[in-house]
Design an enzyme around this catalytic site. Structure first.
Site, short mmCIF file in Angstrom:
data_model
loop_
_atom_site.label_atom_id
_atom_site.label_comp_id
_atom_site.label_asym_id
_atom_site.label_seq_id
_atom_site.Cartn_x
_atom_site.Cartn_y
_atom_site.Cartn_z
N ASP A 19 0.84 -1.21 0.00
CA ASP A 19 0.00 0.00 0.00
C ASP A 19 0.87 1.26 0.00
OD1 ASP A 19 -2.40 1.31 -0.16
OD2 ASP A 19 -2.82 1.26 1.99
N LYS A 36 1.95 4.68 -1.09
CA LYS A 36 1.31 5.86 -1.70
C LYS A 36 1.68 7.06 -0.84
CE LYS A 36 -3.04 4.86 0.66
NZ LYS A 36 -4.47 4.73 0.59
N ASN A 92 0.74 7.30 2.82
CA ASN A 92 1.37 6.40 3.80
C ASN A 92 2.87 6.67 3.93
OD1 ASN A 92 -1.01 5.17 4.47
ND2 ASN A 92 -0.82 3.57 2.92
N ASP A 140 1.96 2.62 7.81
CA ASP A 140 0.78 1.85 7.43
C ASP A 140 1.13 0.49 6.82
OD1 ASP A 140 -1.74 1.02 7.02
OD2 ASP A 140 -2.40 2.72 5.81
N THR A 149 -4.53 0.53 -3.18
CA THR A 149 -5.30 1.72 -3.58
C THR A 149 -5.28 1.78 -5.12
OG1 THR A 149 -4.50 2.75 -1.57
CG2 THR A 149 -5.46 4.23 -3.21
P1 ADP Z 1 -4.85 3.48 8.07
O1 ADP Z 1 -4.25 2.12 8.08
O2 ADP Z 1 -6.20 3.49 8.72
O3 ADP Z 1 -4.78 4.14 6.72
P2 ADP Z 1 -2.52 5.03 8.87
O4 ADP Z 1 -1.51 4.32 9.69
O5 ADP Z 1 -2.21 5.20 7.41
O6 ADP Z 1 -3.95 4.35 9.07
O7 ADP Z 1 -2.83 6.47 9.51
C1 ADP Z 1 -3.86 7.30 8.99
C2 ADP Z 1 -3.34 8.74 8.88
O8 ADP Z 1 -2.98 9.23 10.19
C3 ADP Z 1 -2.06 8.89 8.06
O9 ADP Z 1 -2.33 8.96 6.69
C4 ADP Z 1 -1.50 10.17 8.64
O10 ADP Z 1 -2.17 11.31 8.12
C5 ADP Z 1 -1.85 10.08 10.12
N1 ADP Z 1 -0.72 9.45 10.86
C6 ADP Z 1 -0.51 8.15 11.03
N2 ADP Z 1 0.62 7.91 11.76
C7 ADP Z 1 1.12 9.13 12.06
C8 ADP Z 1 2.31 9.58 12.76
N3 ADP Z 1 3.15 8.72 13.31
N4 ADP Z 1 2.53 10.91 12.85
C9 ADP Z 1 1.68 11.80 12.28
N5 ADP Z 1 0.57 11.43 11.60
C10 ADP Z 1 0.26 10.13 11.48
MG MG Z 2 -3.09 4.75 5.51
#
Ligand code: ADP
Ligand code: MG
Length: 388
Positions: free
Chosen positions: A149, A151, A154, A167, A186
Site C-alpha cells: 500500500d 502511496k 502512507n 501503514d 489503492t
Molecule cells: P490506516 O491504516 O487506517 O490508513 P494510517 O496508519 O495510514 O492508518 O494512519 C492514517 C493517517 O494518520 C495517516 O495517513 C496520517 O495522516 C496520520 N498518521 C498516522 N501515523 C502518524 C504519525 N506517526 N505521525 C503523524 N501522523 C500520522
Molecule cells: Mg493509511
C-alpha cells in the site's frame, strides 16, 4: 505490550485505562478506514507521540479481520523496526473493543499534503525523497515483507522532511519464490499483475515487485503533480494500468532530465520480471552523485530568473527617489532634519525675514538660516562679561 502471562486479551477497560493512564490524547492527525490517529503526550516524559486508535466495538463480522490485520501489522512493524526511514512503534495496548498503537510522531504529516501544498517537487527534492523511500523498501524486502500500500498518504515526513514509511496494515510476509493472489491496495497505485490476479483464474500471482510499480507511480506524481494512469473513469484507469499506458508528453516533462524519466520507465514495466528490483533502483544513475552536478538548460527557470533580475534592478534604481520614512517621534523632536519639513520651515522663515536679505546676496541668505551663535558675537559677549 499490554497482555497477561497467558497471552489472553485484557478486559476492555484495562487496556483503555492503561493507555489513558500513560498518555494524554490530543487533536486528530489523520483517519483511516477503521482507525483514528491522534497526537498524544506521554505523561511521564512529556514526549509527543501519535496514537492510532483502532475501534473494534462495532457488531459486524469485519471486526475479527480488522483485529487480525492489526496484529499482523504490529508483528511486521516489529520485524522491520530500527530503520531510520520506517515508522517506529513505541507502545501497544490491546483489548476486545480497542487497539492502541503508539508511534513516533511525524510533525510534517503526509507526503500527500506536502505535495498538495507545493504542487510539484524539483528533481533534487524528488531524488532526496525517493532515495529514502527506496532505502526503507530495500530493508522491508530484505526481511521478506511486501508493503502493498505504498502511496503518498502512507509516507510521512518528520521535522526535517525525512521520510518515515508507515501503514503496514496490508503488508505480508512473503518468502522468495512465493506468490500472492489477494487484491488489496489503492486503485491508482495497483500493479498490472495484481489486477490480473483478481481477473484471471490462471493468473501467475504477484510479489514484492508490486511495491516497485507503486514507487514508479509515486515518483511520476512527485515530479509533475499528477499520477500517470489517472482517468475520471476508474475502468479506463485500470485498463491504462494493465497496458502500462502513460506518457511523458505534458509540457512539464520538457524541463525534466533523462535520468528520472529512465528510472520511471524501468519501474512502470508491465511484466514484473523485467521491472527493476529495489536493489537495482537504489543503484540507478538518478541517485549517482556525479549525475547531481549535471544540469540541463531549463528555459522556464532562466526566464523566471531574468524577470527577477530586472525587478531587482528597477527597485535599486527607485531606491534613491524613495523618500525616507518619517516617524512621528523624530518629526516631533527634530523637524528640521526632515527634508520635507525643512523646506516648509525655510519657506515660512523666508517669508518673515526675507526683506532683510538683499537680492542675489547668497551669504546673507545663508546667515538667515544659521542656527549656531556667530563667533564674533560670542567673543563680544564674553569680553563684555569680563568688563563687568
Ligand atoms: P490506516 O491504516 O487506517 O490508513 P494510517 O496508519 O495510514 O492508518 O494512519 C492514517 C493517517 O494518520 C495517516 O495517513 C496520517 O495522516 C496520520 N498518521 C498516522 N501515523 C502518524 C504519525 N506517526 N505521525 C503523524 N501522523 C500520522
Ligand atoms: Mg493509511
Amino acid at each position: 505490550m499490554a497482555r497477561d502471562e497467558n497471552d489472553d486479551i485484557l478486559p476492555d477497560h484495562d487496556a483503555a485505562k492503561e493507555f489513558y493512564a500513560k498518555y494524554e490524547p490530543k487533536e486528530v492527525l489523520g483517519r483511516g478506514v477503521s482507525s483514528t490517529v491522534r497526537r498524544c503526550i506521554e505523561k511521564e516524559t512529556g514526549r509527543e507521540y501519535a496514537a492510532k486508535i483502532i475501534d473494534l466495538s462495532s457488531e459486524d463480522n469485519n471486526t475479527e479481520s480488522i483485529r487480525e490485520s492489526t496484529l499482523s501489522e504490529v508483528h511486521i512493524l516489529r520485524m522491520v523496526a530500527g530503520h531510520p526511514h520506517i515508522i517506529e512503534l513505541h507502545d501497544v495496548f490491546e483489548s476486545h473493543t480497542f487497539i492502541f498503537l503508539v508511534f513516533e510522531l511525524c510533525r510534517n504529516g503526509e507526503l500527500f499534503d506536502y505535495l498538495t501544498n507545493v504542487v510539484t517537487l524539483s528533481e533534487k527534492k524528488t531524488r532526496y525523497i525517493m532515495k529514502q523511500i527506496f532505502d526503507a523498501l530495500q530493508y522491508v524486502h530484505s526481511e521478506n515483507v511486501v508493503h502493498r500500500d505504498l502511496k503518498p498518504e502512507n509516507i510521512l515526513l518528520d521535522d526535517n522532511l525525512n521520510v518515515k514509511l508507515t501503514d503496514f496494515g496490508f503488508a505480508k510476509i512473503l518468502k522468495p519464490g512465493d506468490k500472492l493472489f489477494e487484491v488489496c491496495g489503492t486503485p491508482g497505485y495497483l500493479a498490472p499483475e495484481l489486477l490480473k490476479a483478481a481477473m484471471y483464474e490462471d493468473a501467475y500471482g504477484y510479489d514484492q515487485a508490486v511495491d516497485l510499480w507503486a514507487c514508479g507511480v509515486i515518483m511520476y506524481t512527485l515530479l509533475v503533480g499528477c499520477p500517470p494512469f489517472w482517468n475520471r473513469k476508474q475502468m479506463i484507469m485500470l485498463r491504462n494500468i494493465m497496458e502500462g499506458k502513460y506518457s511523458f508528453d505534458s509540457p512539464e516533462w520538457d524541463c525534466i532530465t533523462e535520468a528520472p524519466k529512465d528510472l520511471i520507465r524501468k519501474l512502470l514495466v508491465v511484466e514484473p520480471s523485467k521491472r527493476l528490483t529495489v536493489d537495482e533502483a537504489v543503484n540507478h544513475e538518478f541517485f549517482h552523485a556525479v549525475h547531481c552536478g549535471v544540469k540541463q538548460f531549463d528555459a522556464r527557470k532562466c526566464f523566471r530568473m531574468a524577470i527577477m533580475c530586472v525587478r531587482c534592478v528597477v527597485r535599486i534604481q527607485r531606491l534613491k527617489n524613495t523618500p525616507e520614512t518619517l516617524s512621528v517621534s523624530n518629526a516631533g523632536m527634530d523637524p528640521y532634519r526632515m527634508k520635507a519639513f525643512r523646506k516648509v520651515i525655510d519657506n515660512c522663515a523666508f517669508r518673515v525675514y526675507g526683506h532683510w536679505v538683499k537680492k542675489g546676496d547668497c551669504q546673507n541668505r545663508a546667515a538667515l538660516f544659521e542656527n549656531v551663535p556667530k563667533t564674533e558675537l560670542k567673543s563680544l559677549y564674553i569680553s563684555n562679561l569680563n568688563r563687568l
